[in-house]
Enzyme design. Structure first.
Site, PDB file in Angstrom:
ATOM      1  CD  GLU A   1      34.047  39.675  54.287  1.00  0.00           C
ATOM      2  OE1 GLU A   1      34.851  38.957  53.675  1.00  0.00           O
ATOM      3  OE2 GLU A   1      33.447  40.629  53.768  1.00  0.00           O
TER       4      GLU A   1
ATOM      5  CE  LYS B   1      36.446  39.580  49.836  1.00  0.00           C
ATOM      6  NZ  LYS B   1      35.678  39.812  51.063  1.00  0.00           N
TER       7      LYS B   1
HETATM    8  C1  MEV Z   1      32.874  42.684  50.712  1.00  0.00           C
HETATM    9  O1  MEV Z   1      33.429  41.523  51.280  1.00  0.00           O
HETATM   10  C2  MEV Z   1      32.241  42.372  49.371  1.00  0.00           C
HETATM   11  C3  MEV Z   1      31.711  43.592  48.612  1.00  0.00           C
HETATM   12  O2  MEV Z   1      32.757  44.536  48.441  1.00  0.00           O
HETATM   13  C4  MEV Z   1      31.228  43.094  47.269  1.00  0.00           C
HETATM   14  C5  MEV Z   1      30.869  44.191  46.284  1.00  0.00           C
HETATM   15  O3  MEV Z   1      31.380  45.319  46.384  1.00  0.00           O
HETATM   16  O4  MEV Z   1      30.086  43.875  45.363  1.00  0.00           O
HETATM   17  C6  MEV Z   1      30.618  44.276  49.362  1.00  0.00           C
END
Ligand code: MEV
Length: 403
Positions: A69, A241
């Site tokens: 990612e 996540k």
């Molecule tokens: C993206 O992989 C993870 C985020 O969505 C985490 C968050 O919103 O805290 C950026």
């Protein structure tokens, strides 16, 4: 011969004959991979990046991260650089062991008190049998039990020393269950298996001067986002996540069982019956204080860790003689770094600005173009804030037309 009994090269021949396109792979590599898993026919590769300058308990680490990612390593780096400006992360670990479970079926005359009297003797027997674990500083630490009708639930705590300890714990449990089945009024053992319930907890904490993140207002926004993550499960799961983006990347790079950590983490997030953020950000004496506790049932030896050169490379990046405790502290700190970077992006410019720039690199990588052309296309996409594949192709076409 059955498919699983074939040599990997023969399995590949069969798949190719069915029209499946397989990537070329070195014979020796294929052979080695075949020893690690089953029905092996190839390999899947991930980019390995490093987060630099992660300061944990006064030590500076370069951290290997395996992820596909875009922006995960960049986020970890960003968070780590802010931590470094603020004295780094303080981490503490409670590595008392991992739990194993034995469930027995008993009859009406069974006495739990009688069985409990035998626990010290059972612990001794296990430690006499598994001497190499004891030699490495681990061993069976405690047994406790509760009864529910004709079922007795035993909880066995095993200190796995520097390994994650899944196999060793299961062997100990099976050894103990043979003994337990011999007790009066035990009809049978229903199962004996380790539990992935959260254990080996590690807590990481940072204290940040708001100046280093753009001022008081930004810090207050992060506190508010953290409160929303506590109250609202829809936000909490996304917050977590983002944490696991960094955590899993280091777990994968170090050959650890990310499925075990993911599941234990979900239990922690749900501990009071509502799914909540794993991290917490508050203001204390003009400082933004961030904390994160994670279950770190991980190892630096055991499993396939020694057998995998890619994983050994990661340990070499981390530095010599890293213990499982230190690795757990590094991983939890990376989770907190990823979290801070995400909260900062969300509370200021929004996540897409950084994300899309990195995503644009993937789009450009797929173009049938020279390196020079790719560079020009990427710069133009970023300048025009348009990251679509069709726009990339348009820019390339125009560029070639101009020449
Ligand atoms: C993206 O992989 C993870 C985020 O969505 C985490 C968050 O919103 O805290 C950026």
């Amino acid at each position: 011969m059955r498919f699983y009994q074939l040599q990997p090269e023969e399995r590949r021949r069969i798949l190719r004959a069915e029209g499946i396109k397989l990537e070329d792979i070195d014979d020796q590599v294929l052979k080695r991979l075949d020893e690690l898993s089953e029905n092996v026919i190839g390999q899947l590769r991930l980019p390995l990046g490093v987060a630099q300058n992660l300061v944990v308990n006064g030590q500076n680490y370069m951290v290997p991260m395996a992820t596909e990612e875009p922006s995960v390593v960049a986020a970890a780096n960003h968070g780590a650089s802010i931590f470094a400006k603020n004295g780094g992360v303080k981490a503490v670990s409670h590595r008392d062991g991992i739990y194993g479970q034995i469930v027995l079926k008993v009859d009406e005359q069974f006495s739990l008190a009688d069985l409990e009297e035998k626990f010290p003797e059972l612990i001794d027997l296990a430690n006499q049998k598994f001497t190499s674990l004891v030699g490495h500083g681990g061993g069976t630490r405690s047994i406790s039990a509760k009864q529910n009708g004709n079922l007795v639930y035993l909880k066995v705590l095993v200190d796995p020393a520097e390994a994650m300890g899944a196999n060793k714990t299961n062997s100990i449990l099976e050894f103990l269950s043979v003994k337990l089945e011999q007790f009066d009024h035990v009809e049978e053992k229903l199962f004996a298996i380790l539990s992935n319930y959260p254990s080996q907890l590690t807590k990481a904490e940072v204290k940040i001067d708001p100046i280093t993140i753009g001022g008081e207002k930004v810090a207050q926004r992060i506190v508010l986002l953290s409160q929303i993550g506590y109250d609202d499960s829809y936000r909490a799961v996304t917050n977590n996540k983002g944490i696991m983006n960094g955590v899993d990347a280091v777990l994968i790079a170090t050959g650890n069982d990310y499925r075990a950590i993911e599941n234990a983490t979900a239990v922690l997030a749900n501990r009071d019956g509502q799914y909540r953020s794993l991290s917490k950000w508050t203001m204390e004496d003009d400082k933004l204080v961030g904390e994160l506790t994670l279950p770190m049932a991980i190892g630096v030896v055991g499993g396939s860790i020694k057998a995998r050169r890619d994983v050994q490379q990661s340990f070499s990046i981390l530095g010599k003689n890293i213990t499982s405790q230190t690795l757990g502290e590094i991983i939890t700190s990376i989770g907190l770094a990823n979290n801070l970077a995400a909260l900062l992006a969300i509370s200021t410019v929004g996540i897409q600005a950084g994300h899309m720039k990195l995503q644009a690199r993937n789009v450009v990588a797929e173009l049938d173009a020279t390196e020079e052309e790719k560079k020009t296309v990427l710069n133009k996409m970023i300048e025009e804030k348009n990251y679509s594949e069709s726009h990339a192709k348009d820019i390339l076409e125009k560029l070639r037309g101009e020449k």
